[in-house]
Motif scaffolding. Structure first.
Motif, PDB file in Angstrom:
ATOM      1  N   GLN A  65     -64.028  89.870  50.119  1.00 13.98           N
ATOM      2  CA  GLN A  65     -65.090  90.762  49.665  1.00 13.98           C
ATOM      3  C   GLN A  65     -66.162  89.988  48.898  1.00 13.98           C
ATOM      4  OE1 GLN A  65     -65.233  93.871  50.718  1.00 13.98           O
ATOM      5  NE2 GLN A  65     -67.211  94.080  49.756  1.00 13.98           N
ATOM      6  N   GLU A  66     -65.735  89.064  48.032  1.00 15.21           N
ATOM      7  CA  GLU A  66     -66.699  88.237  47.297  1.00 15.21           C
ATOM      8  C   GLU A  66     -67.553  87.403  48.251  1.00 15.21           C
ATOM      9  OE1 GLU A  66     -64.827  85.849  44.312  1.00 15.21           O
ATOM     10  OE2 GLU A  66     -63.968  87.595  43.303  1.00 15.21           O
ATOM     11  N   ASN A  67     -66.937  86.848  49.286  1.00 19.76           N
ATOM     12  CA  ASN A  67     -67.683  86.057  50.266  1.00 19.76           C
ATOM     13  C   ASN A  67     -68.688  86.924  51.022  1.00 19.76           C
ATOM     14  OD1 ASN A  67     -66.367  83.755  49.507  1.00 19.76           O
ATOM     15  ND2 ASN A  67     -65.035  83.650  51.284  1.00 19.76           N
ATOM     16  N   ILE A  68     -68.287  88.150  51.346  1.00 15.91           N
ATOM     17  CA  ILE A  68     -69.200  89.067  52.042  1.00 15.91           C
ATOM     18  C   ILE A  68     -70.396  89.399  51.145  1.00 15.91           C
ATOM     19  CG2 ILE A  68     -69.414  91.444  52.881  1.00 15.91           C
ATOM     20  CD1 ILE A  68     -66.541  91.139  53.988  1.00 15.91           C
ATOM     21  N   GLU A  69     -70.114  89.647  49.852  1.00 17.82           N
ATOM     22  CA  GLU A  69     -71.193  89.946  48.910  1.00 17.82           C
ATOM     23  C   GLU A  69     -72.129  88.744  48.752  1.00 17.82           C
ATOM     24  OE1 GLU A  69     -69.144  91.154  45.387  1.00 17.82           O
ATOM     25  OE2 GLU A  69     -68.513  93.058  46.269  1.00 17.82           O
TER      26      GLU A  69
END
Length: 112
Positions: A65-69
């Motif tokens: 999720q952090e990478n997507i953000e």
């Protein structure tokens, strides 16, 4: 060596009080206790592994999720940069703003 469940497997009548039969009984009981202990140990290890795997999955989802953000922030900044560059080109001014970089993404967490 693995034998069947019978202590005297030949089917013939045996002297039940002999030393040999008593040793087989004791050996069979210890084998049953050992097998039960191994089974409990395997179950406990499986439960521990399942807990560790659940925790890993949660951490892995957070990382993804952090990478997507981070990708989303990068693409927003890139769009702003492209707009500014196009404006500078239309006004025939020198464009000095640096192009945004994605940066380093969080690496995968090793699976337990």
């Amino acid at each position: 060596k693995k034998r069947g469940g019978k202590l005297m497997g030949d089917g013939l009548p045996q002297l039940l009080s002999s030393d040999e039969f008593y040793e087989r009984v004791v050996e069979a009981e210890t084998e049953q206790r050992r097998a039960a202990d191994e089974k409990r140990t395997r179950q406990q290890e499986q439960e521990n592994r399942a807990e560790a795997l659940a925790a890993w999955k949660k951490l892995e989802e957070e990382r993804k999720q952090e990478n997507i953000e981070q990708h989303a922030r990068y693409h927003e900044a890139l769009e702003i940069w492209k707009d500014e560059k196009a404006k500078a080109k239309l006004t025939k001014q020198r464009f000095v703003m640096k192009k945004p970089v994605l940066g380093k993404l969080r690496a995968p967490i090793p699976r337990p």
